[in-house]
Design an enzyme around this catalytic site. Sequence first.
Site, PDB file in Angstrom:
ATOM      1  N   ASP A  65      24.374  17.313 -94.206  1.00 47.26           N
ATOM      2  CA  ASP A  65      25.693  17.522 -94.788  1.00 47.26           C
ATOM      3  C   ASP A  65      25.685  18.677 -95.783  1.00 47.26           C
ATOM      4  O   ASP A  65      25.030  18.605 -96.824  1.00 47.26           O
ATOM      5  CB  ASP A  65      26.145  16.234 -95.486  1.00 47.26           C
ATOM      6  CG  ASP A  65      27.559  16.336 -96.045  1.00 47.26           C
ATOM      7  OD1 ASP A  65      28.328  17.181 -95.548  1.00 47.26           O
ATOM      8  OD2 ASP A  65      27.875  15.572 -96.961  1.00 47.26           O
ATOM      9  N   ASP A 116      31.885  26.826 -94.776  1.00 50.04           N
ATOM     10  CA  ASP A 116      31.306  25.517 -94.461  1.00 50.04           C
ATOM     11  C   ASP A 116      31.068  25.407 -92.961  1.00 50.04           C
ATOM     12  O   ASP A 116      32.009  25.448 -92.167  1.00 50.04           O
ATOM     13  CB  ASP A 116      32.239  24.397 -94.946  1.00 50.04           C
ATOM     14  CG  ASP A 116      31.673  23.022 -94.686  1.00 50.04           C
ATOM     15  OD1 ASP A 116      30.440  22.858 -94.796  1.00 50.04           O
ATOM     16  OD2 ASP A 116      32.445  22.103 -94.371  1.00 50.04           O
TER      17      ASP A 116
END
Length: 443
Positions: free
Chosen positions: A112, A326
């Site tokens: 993550d 991201d």
Amino acid sequence: MEGFNVKFVFCTLAIIVLIYFSEHSHAEAKIDGFTTDFISRDSPHSPFYNPSETKYQRLQKAFRRSILRGNHFRAMRASPNDIQSDVISGGGAYLMNISLGTPPVPMLGIADTGSDLIWRQCLPCPNCYEQVEPLFDPTKSKTYKTLDCNNEFCQDLGQGSCDDDNTCTYSYSYGDQSYTRGDLSSDTLTIGSTEGDPASFPGIAFGCGHDNGGTFNEKDGGLIGLGGGPLSLVMQLSSEVGGQFSYCLVPLSSDSTVSSKINFGKSGVVSGSGTVSTPLIKGTPDTFYYLTLEGMSVGSEKVAFKGFSKNKSSPAAVEEGNIIIDSGTTLTLLPQDFYTDVESALTNAIGGQTTTDPSGTFSLCYSSVTNLEIPTITAHFTGADVQLPPLNTFVQVQEDLVCFSMIPASNLAIFGNLAQMNFLVGYDLKNNKVSFKHTDCTQ
């Protein structure tokens, strides 16, 4: 549709990192560089692959995760001292297979970029969620140790606490009400390479979770933080790999056998003809990777960036670090006013009849898939103009529906991974820059 190859857009954009390695011949740090495979979460090669789902159903799930991820990122920025991240049952942007311990014990965990701490479920575990892999037994690792409250990693934890024997403990809660609690520990971490022997890194800090629950999937062995904070895997390996890593995301159809790649160390350097670089901006929380977007061009029409200023008559100047890059978010999220201007320029350039997205996710869609002439969109980052062909800006969401893969958002902007496909994207954490280079990631 000119310049638009439909087979490339059927990407799930929730990607699994599977790093294959043998359990012998471990190379010791310092490491010049190594490369590992990324396997799409919904690829037939993935343990999460569901053959009963259509490619469009997989895409819709990825779109929903993008919106949820954006919501959790906003919550993290609003309360940076709270240890919280976006983890949704088996729905993290990546899964990564590493090993911890001596001898090495494999771990398939959520990787993550919106979190820092590495953790896995450990024995004894009076309250653990069910998982397929055996729980990690620290008593069987020759190199395992718990960290005390004076250790620098415990200080980096911020909200760690001490038990009666001065062991540093942690407690993390996540955006979907999942949680993990346990001892902050260290052990040898092993990562495989597609180019040679596995690499072993001693003394990597991680959370040994003895109380874990929520919505984790039985195939989730824990979490591997890849953010910019000091406890993340990326930052803990920074000295060994020179603070360099990069990835090349492959636009995958459902039957593709080609994997994306992530590279560390010298293998992670992005350079050469066509490379453009932009400053990596320090922000709060330091988990995220912030860039500065100055505007976008639709064809030859330039649209200046507009942020989240509440004073419409006097818009704020472009703020440094106004967008997060991201690899774990599928879509690109833009401030509402800026998005409206970009969409207007795009509809003027394309012409034709727009249509409504039945799911309500997208604002701009067309029912014609074959006859659209979509202009190149250029993202103007500080010092770097990144040209995005239709592959990076439109996605086919149904058999007869194609939509603009950027959406309006409130209080947060994210440059998502649809926009990054077929680019070699490099992060230089020592020189604080991110580089882009057009690359055929299938080669």
